[in-house]
Design a protein around this motif. Structure first.
Motif, PDB file in Angstrom:
ATOM      1  N   SER A   1      -3.713  -3.491   1.642  1.00 47.54           N
ATOM      2  CA  SER A   1      -2.517  -4.337   1.582  1.00 47.54           C
ATOM      3  C   SER A   1      -1.820  -4.469   2.933  1.00 47.54           C
ATOM      4  O   SER A   1      -1.980  -3.637   3.820  1.00 47.54           O
TER       5      SER A   1
ATOM      6  N   THR B   1       2.725  -1.981   5.214  1.00 49.84           N
ATOM      7  CA  THR B   1       1.937  -0.869   4.680  1.00 49.84           C
ATOM      8  C   THR B   1       1.677   0.205   5.735  1.00 49.84           C
ATOM      9  O   THR B   1       1.847   1.403   5.471  1.00 49.84           O
TER      10      THR B   1
ATOM     11  N   THR C   1       3.812  -2.908   1.251  1.00 49.55           N
ATOM     12  CA  THR C   1       3.829  -2.038   0.072  1.00 49.55           C
ATOM     13  C   THR C   1       5.262  -1.849  -0.413  1.00 49.55           C
ATOM     14  O   THR C   1       6.170  -1.641   0.394  1.00 49.55           O
TER      15      THR C   1
END
Ligand SMILES: Nc1ncnc2c1ncn2[C@@H]1O[C@H](COP(=O)(O)OP(=O)(O)OP(=O)(O)O)[C@@H](O)[C@H]1O
Ligand SMILES: [Mg+2]
Length: 278
Positions: free
Chosen positions: A235, A257, A238
């Motif tokens: 990703s 992330t 997050t």
């Protein structure tokens, strides 16, 4: 955790108004003070998050903190649960999807969903992919659409000689890619994925993770995962959710992330990502 209001730490400046080079970015999805109730129980409380176009955002947090509930609110799947109610705003490219004039069926076409357990229909591989387009009255060449969708889902090479076989005859990982192809075939803008690899072995999991990376050129992806490595690997942004003392899920921290996993701003986040609870 209990008794403490975590507030929200937004460290992802890139997720907000501008990219690193200063160019403006657009948000595919944005929630403002979103709460979701089941009857009188508030499962999710005051969630304000932004999901940037053509990026992958992971939702992480302990079981029961409301990740699936949040995801279902993004394409009005919660409407199908009679006790469920959403408060606050949920914007899809700037339009509130809970306005009365909005057709939930249209929302679900443009915001697709892939579930934890691969769930192909007991029909041929071809019909699985063609199904949604057919229901929507697709006028183009169906063979082309099926091929294109299966190619995008990285499944074409494995199934092009057996399109008439049942979708259920495929392996678990292939079935999940078939479900992704089925979602892609109706040309969504956002793909929601609720733990899409939790039923798969490590090889099939990596395959799906690679696929997700390929898909972000065309789609915005929001993925729920319990797998910390997966969130870290797959990703761009997050969001970490946790429950308060009333068991209502809240955003504890949201960020890029790489930053959230290496320099979490909150101790709760650090405890969770290092496996100390959850
Ligand atoms: N249909 C429903 N009716 C009533 N309560 C529900 C319903 N679905 C979820 N809940 C409750 O809402 C809360 C959040 O559930 P949700 O499934 O969103 O959590 P989750 O973070 O996805 O958990 P998991 O990681 O186990 O999948 C839980 O307390 C759950 O019991
Ligand atoms: Mg869930």
């Amino acid at each position: 955790m209990a008794g403490e209001d975590p507030g929200v730490v937004i460290t992802a400046t890139a997720a907000r108004g501008a990219a690193d080079d200063g160019t403006p970015v657009t948000q595919a999805m944005e929630t403002v003070d979103m709460s979701v109730f089941y009857g009188s129980f508030r499962a999710v409380k005051n969630v304000s998050l932004q999901f940037r176009d053509h990026r992958i955002t992971a939702l992480i947090g302990p079981s029961g903190c409301g990740k699936s509930t949040v995801l279902r609110a993004f394409n009005r799947m919660n409407d199908l649960i009679p006790t469920s109610r959403v408060e606050g705003r949920v914007f899809f490219h700037g339009n509130d999807i809970y306005e009365e004039s909005v057709d939930p069926v249209e929302v679900r076409r443009r915001v697709g969903m892939v579930f934890q357990k691969p769930n192909p229909f007991p029909k041929s591989i071809y019909s699985n992919v063609a199904w949604g387009a057919k229901v929507n009255g697709y006028k183009g060449n169906m063979d082309d659409l099926v091929e294109q969708s299966l190619r995008q889902a990285a499944l074409w090479d494995e199934v092009n000689d057996k399109l008439d076989q049942s979708g259920l005859s495929l392996s678990g990982g292939q079935q999940q890619r078939l479900c992704i192809a089925r979602t892609i075939a109706v040309k969504p803008e956002i793909i929601l994925m609720d733990e899409p690899t939790s039923a798969l072995d490590p090889i099939a999991t990596l395959r799906i993770e690679e696929l997700i990376q390929e898909l972000k050129d065309r789609y915005t992806i929001i993925i729920v995962t319990h797998n910390m490595q997966q969130a870290a690997r797959a990703s761009d942004f997050t969001a970490f959710l946790n429950m308060d003392q009333d068991r209502a899920g809240q955003v504890v921290e949201f960020g890029a992330t790489a930053e959230l996993f290496t320099r979490p701003a909150r101790k709760e986040t650090e405890d969770y990502i290092t496996g100390r609870f959850g």
